[in-house]
Design an enzyme around this catalytic site. Structure first.
Site, PDB file in Angstrom:
ATOM      1  N   GLY A  58      34.819  41.497  46.343  1.00  0.00           N
ATOM      2  CA  GLY A  58      35.398  42.288  45.260  1.00  0.00           C
ATOM      3  C   GLY A  58      36.318  43.348  45.812  1.00  0.00           C
ATOM      4  O   GLY A  58      36.262  43.661  47.013  1.00  0.00           O
ATOM      5  N   CYS A  85      31.492  39.390  51.928  1.00  0.00           N
ATOM      6  CA  CYS A  85      32.467  40.473  51.969  1.00  0.00           C
ATOM      7  C   CYS A  85      31.935  41.719  51.229  1.00  0.00           C
ATOM      8  O   CYS A  85      31.002  42.335  51.701  1.00  0.00           O
ATOM      9  CB  CYS A  85      33.801  39.978  51.424  1.00  0.00           C
ATOM     10  SG  CYS A  85      35.152  41.051  51.914  1.00  0.00           S
ATOM     11  N   TYR A  86      32.468  42.049  50.060  1.00  0.00           N
ATOM     12  CA  TYR A  86      31.912  43.191  49.323  1.00  0.00           C
ATOM     13  C   TYR A  86      30.410  42.971  49.091  1.00  0.00           C
ATOM     14  O   TYR A  86      29.614  43.917  49.145  1.00  0.00           O
ATOM     15  CB  TYR A  86      32.627  43.372  47.982  1.00  0.00           C
ATOM     16  CG  TYR A  86      32.119  44.570  47.197  1.00  0.00           C
ATOM     17  CD1 TYR A  86      32.650  45.832  47.411  1.00  0.00           C
ATOM     18  CD2 TYR A  86      31.083  44.437  46.262  1.00  0.00           C
ATOM     19  CE1 TYR A  86      32.162  46.939  46.726  1.00  0.00           C
ATOM     20  CE2 TYR A  86      30.594  45.534  45.571  1.00  0.00           C
ATOM     21  CZ  TYR A  86      31.144  46.786  45.804  1.00  0.00           C
ATOM     22  OH  TYR A  86      30.665  47.871  45.130  1.00  0.00           O
ATOM     23  N   HIS A 176      35.204  35.107  54.026  1.00  0.00           N
ATOM     24  CA  HIS A 176      35.105  34.287  52.808  1.00  0.00           C
ATOM     25  C   HIS A 176      34.941  32.808  53.171  1.00  0.00           C
ATOM     26  O   HIS A 176      35.930  32.123  53.438  1.00  0.00           O
ATOM     27  CB  HIS A 176      36.364  34.461  51.948  1.00  0.00           C
ATOM     28  CG  HIS A 176      36.431  35.790  51.284  1.00  0.00           C
ATOM     29  ND1 HIS A 176      35.872  36.037  50.056  1.00  0.00           N
ATOM     30  CD2 HIS A 176      36.968  36.964  51.693  1.00  0.00           C
ATOM     31  CE1 HIS A 176      36.065  37.301  49.724  1.00  0.00           C
ATOM     32  NE2 HIS A 176      36.732  37.893  50.706  1.00  0.00           N
ATOM     33  N   GLU A 178      34.364  30.409  51.245  1.00  0.00           N
ATOM     34  CA  GLU A 178      34.753  29.516  50.144  1.00  0.00           C
ATOM     35  C   GLU A 178      36.220  29.099  50.186  1.00  0.00           C
ATOM     36  O   GLU A 178      36.621  28.184  49.482  1.00  0.00           O
ATOM     37  CB  GLU A 178      34.445  30.175  48.787  1.00  0.00           C
ATOM     38  CG  GLU A 178      35.161  31.477  48.498  1.00  0.00           C
ATOM     39  CD  GLU A 178      34.473  32.689  49.105  1.00  0.00           C
ATOM     40  OE1 GLU A 178      33.616  32.493  49.980  1.00  0.00           O
ATOM     41  OE2 GLU A 178      34.804  33.817  48.730  1.00  0.00           O
ATOM     42  N   ASP A 233      40.896  17.543  27.439  1.00  0.00           N
ATOM     43  CA  ASP A 233      39.703  18.353  27.169  1.00  0.00           C
ATOM     44  C   ASP A 233      39.146  18.115  25.768  1.00  0.00           C
ATOM     45  O   ASP A 233      37.953  17.841  25.595  1.00  0.00           O
ATOM     46  CB  ASP A 233      40.010  19.851  27.349  1.00  0.00           C
ATOM     47  CG  ASP A 233      40.617  20.137  28.704  1.00  0.00           C
ATOM     48  OD1 ASP A 233      40.446  19.294  29.600  1.00  0.00           O
ATOM     49  OD2 ASP A 233      41.264  21.182  28.859  1.00  0.00           O
ATOM     50  N   LYS A 375      38.197  21.534  35.304  1.00  0.00           N
ATOM     51  CA  LYS A 375      39.070  20.452  34.822  1.00  0.00           C
ATOM     52  C   LYS A 375      38.743  19.097  35.464  1.00  0.00           C
ATOM     53  O   LYS A 375      38.642  18.088  34.764  1.00  0.00           O
ATOM     54  CB  LYS A 375      40.528  20.824  35.130  1.00  0.00           C
ATOM     55  CG  LYS A 375      41.534  19.866  34.552  1.00  0.00           C
ATOM     56  CD  LYS A 375      42.039  20.368  33.237  1.00  0.00           C
ATOM     57  CE  LYS A 375      42.880  19.360  32.519  1.00  0.00           C
ATOM     58  NZ  LYS A 375      43.165  19.814  31.156  1.00  0.00           N
TER      59      LYS A 375
END
Ligand code: XMP
Length: 519
Positions: A58, A85-86, A176, A178, A233, A375
Site C-alpha cells: 500500500g 511490502c506495506y 512484491h 505477485e 459477460d 474476465k
C-alpha cells in the site's frame, strides 16, 4: 449457504497490484477475496473464517499517524499470514518491530535477494541460483524485526527482505512476489497455500455447481430479467442463470443502432438456436439515434445512452410482469475498483454505461453470479457451460457501442461507414491469425474529411483510425505491434472496399495516457 471451499483473505491496503495477488492464487485453484482493511472487522473475520491471510502492499507509511492497520485480532486467528511490502511493515509495527522511513534506502524496481543459511518451507524452489530477482517498491523499511522472527533473505537495501516466525506461521517479504518482475514469485504463493493446507479444489466445474445452487437459493421461485449486451459477460451470466432457474429468466436484448455489423443477428441466433429461453428483442434504433442527433460532447452522448437504456429496459421488463431480480454480468475487477482505498470518490475519466440506477427505480434486487470472477475465468466458465468458442473469445464491446468510436456528431451514414470499415479490419485480423493475441481491436471514424485521389478523380472523404491493444484487464494497455505489411494491406482493403473512407491511420497510444476507446 456454508462455504464449501477453504477461503483465503487478502486484506487490501491500497496497492496498485493487489489484484495480481488474487490472480496468482486463483491460478493455484485457491479461492480468495480482497477486502479493504477498513471493512475487516472482528465480526467480518469470524464470518469469513479465512484459512490464511495475506496483508497487501500500500502507499501509506506506517510511521504516519492514523495509517492503515489490520485489526490486531487477525494475528490471533491461528492461521498462516503473509505480509507483503506495506503488509510486512504493518506486521512488524503491530507485533513489536520497528519501521523507519527511506533516507537513502528506498528501493524501486529490480533487486536481488540472497538467502540466509537456514531453509524455509515458503522458499522451496527458491535460490537454486544463489539469488532471486524480485521487484521492490518501498520508501520505508523494517529496521528491527519483531520478537520471534528470523531473517531468511536479504537484498542490498533490505536486510529484512524475507522474514518469518515459523512457530506461528507468520511470513513477510519486502518485495512484491505477485508481479511478473519477480519471476519466481508464483512459487512463493504456491508454497504458502500448500503450508496453509489449501486443497486447490476451486475449479470452474465446482464454481458452476455452487453458483447454480446459490442462484436458486437467492431467487426462489421469483422472476428474473437480464439485459443482454451481446458481450461475453452478460451472455455467460444469462446462460448460467437459465441453467439454474430455467424459464423464470427472461433476457432483454436492446438494439440501440450502435451495434457492429451483423451483431444483432449473431446474438439473436446464438440465443434462439442454442438456448430455449424467454427472449425479448427490442429494436430501438430510431429512439437512440434520434436522441443522439446533433450531440457531439462525449459525456452528453454517454449520459443519453445510459438513460435511454434504463427507459427501454424498464418498458420491456414490464412485459415480463412481476420480476423481482435483475441479473448483471458484473465482474470481480468492477467490484474491487468500486471500493476506493481512500474511501473518497475517484476521478471520473468516463462515465461507464451500465444499468445502474434501474434496480432502485424498479425495486429490483441484483443477481450477479460472476461477481467473483476475472474476465478470463468468465471465458472459462462460458466454455464449461458450452457457449460457442467463437462467441466466448470475442473482444470486449462497450455498452455505448459505436457511439464512442464516432467522435463528434453521430450520423447514420457515418455509422454505416464505420460498421463496414470495422468489419474489414476484424476480417484482416482474423485472416492473419491475430484475433486471439489482441485484447480489443476496432475502427474509429474521425470527424474530419481529407482529400485523396482515386483513379483519376479527387476524393473528399472521412479519415479513420485503427485501434488494437493488448491488455490484461483493460485498466492499462499497449498498442499492438502490427507489421507494416499488415497495416499497409489493411489500409488498402478499407479504402478500396469501404466507400466514404480515403485515409487510414493507426493509433499507437498506450493507456495511460490514452484510453482504449476514443471517447
Ligand atoms: P477505456 O476507453 O476507458 O476502456 O480505456 C476500457 C475498457 O472498457 C470498455 N468500456 C466500456 N465498457 N461500458 C462498458 O461496458 C462503457 O461505458 C465503457 N466504456 C469503455 C472499453 O471498450 C475497454 O474494453
Amino acid at each position: 449457504m456454508t462455504n464449501i471451499h477453504d477461503r483465503l483473505l487478502i486484506i487490501d491496503f491500497g496497492s496498485q497490484v493487489t489484484q495480481l495477488i488474487a490472480r496468482r492464487l486463483r491460478e493455484l485453484n485457491v479461492y480468495c477475496e480482497i477486502h479493504p482493511y477498513q471493512n475487516v472487522t472482528d465480526a467480518f473475520l469470524a464470518e469469513f473464517a479465512p484459512k490464511a491471510v495475506i496483508l497487501s502492499g500500500g502507499p501509506a507509511s506506517v510511521i504516519d499517524e492514523g495509517s492503515p492497520r489490520p485489526p490486531s485480532t487477525v494475528f490471533d486467528l491461528n492461521v498462516p499470514i503473509l505480509g507483503i511490502c506495506y503488509g510486512q511493515q504493518v506486521m512488524m509495527e503491530v507485533l513489536g518491530g520497528k519501521v523507519e522511513s527511506g533516507h537513502g534506502t528506498a528501493e524501486f524496481g529490480r533487486a536481488f535477494v540472497t538467502p540466509e543459511a537456514e531453509k524455509l518451507a515458503l522458499l522451496d524452489g527458491w535460490f537454486e541460483d544463489d539469488k532471486e530477482q524480485v521487484w521492490m517498491s518501498h520508501g520505508d523499511h523494517v529496521s528491527k524485526i519483531a520478537p520471534g522472527f528470523e531473517v531468511y533473505g536479504t537484498s542490498p537495501n533490505a536486510p529484512f527482505a524475507i522474514i518469518a516466525d515459523t512457530s506461528r506461521n507468520f511470513f513477510a517479504v519486502q518485495f512484491h512476489p505477485e508481479v511478473h518482475h519477480t519471476p519466481n514469485g508464483a512459487k512463493l504463493y504456491e508454497n504458502f497455500v500448500k503450508m496453509a493446507g489449501f486443497k486447490g479444489d476451486w475449479t470452474m466445474g465446482a464454481y458452476r455447481e455452487e453458483a447454480i445452487a446459490k442462484i436458486r437459493e437467492q431467487v426462489g421461485d421469483a422472476k428474473v430479467i437480464c439485459g443482454l449486451s451481446g458481450g461475453v459477460d452478460s451472455s455467460v451470466a444469462a446462460v448460467l442463470i437459465h441453467e439454474a432457474i430455467g424459464d423464470q429468466l427472461t433476457c432483454v436484448f436492446v438494439n440501440n443502432g450502435l451495434l457492429r455489423k451483423g451483431e444483432a443477428e449473431e446474438v439473436i441466433t446464438m440465443f434462439r438456436d442454442n438456448y430455449n429461453m424467454p427472449f425479448i428483442y427490442a429494436d430501438e434504433r430510431e429512439l437512440f439515434l434520434g436522441e443522439l442527433d446533433g450531440q457531439s460532447d462525449p459525456e452528453t452522448k454517454r449520459k443519453i445512452i445510459g438513460k435511454l437504456f434504463i427507459d427501454v429496459f424498464q418498458k420491456h421488463a414490464a412485459e415480463v410482469g412481476g420480476a423481482k431480480f435483475l441479473a448483471q454480468g458484473t465482474l470481480y475487477p468492477d467490484v474491487i475498483e468500486s471500493v476506493s482505498f481512500s474511501g473518497g470518490p475517484s476521478v471520473t475519466i468516463k462515465s461507464h454505461h451500465n444499468v445502474g440506477g434501474l434496480p432502485e427505480k424498479m425495486g429490483l434486487k441484483l443477481v450477479e453470479p460472476l461477481r467473483e470472477l476475472f474476465k478470463d475465468e468468465v471465458r472459462e466458465l462460458g466454455r464449461e457451460l458450452g457457449l460457442p468458442t467463437g462467441f466466448i473469445g470475442r473482444h470486449p464491446f462497450p455498452g455505448p457501442g459505436l457511439a464512442i468510436r464516432c467522435p463528434g456528431e453521430i450520423t447514420r451514414p457515418k455509422l454505416e461507414i464505420l460498421r463496414e470499415a470495422d468489419a474489414v479490419y476484424i476480417d484482416q485480423i482474423r485472416k492473419h491469425g491475430l484475433y486471439d493475441d489482441i485484447w480489443q481491436a476496432f475502427v474509429a471514424i474521425l470527424p474530419v474529411k481529407t482529400v485523396g485521389v482515386m483513379g483519376d478523380g479527387r476524393t473528399y472523404d472521412f479519415a479513420c483510425a485503427l485501434r488494437a491493444v493488448t491488455s490484461v484487464d483493460g485498466m492499462t494497455a499497449d498498442y499492438f505491434p502490427f507489421s507494416h505489411e499488415f497495416l499497409g494491406e489493411t489500409a488498402t482493403r478499407i479504402i478500396n472496399e469501404v466507400p466514404g473512407i480515403n485515409r487510414v491511420t493507426y493509433d499507437i497510444t498506450s493507456k495511460p495516457p490514452g484510453t482504449i476507446e476514443w471517447e
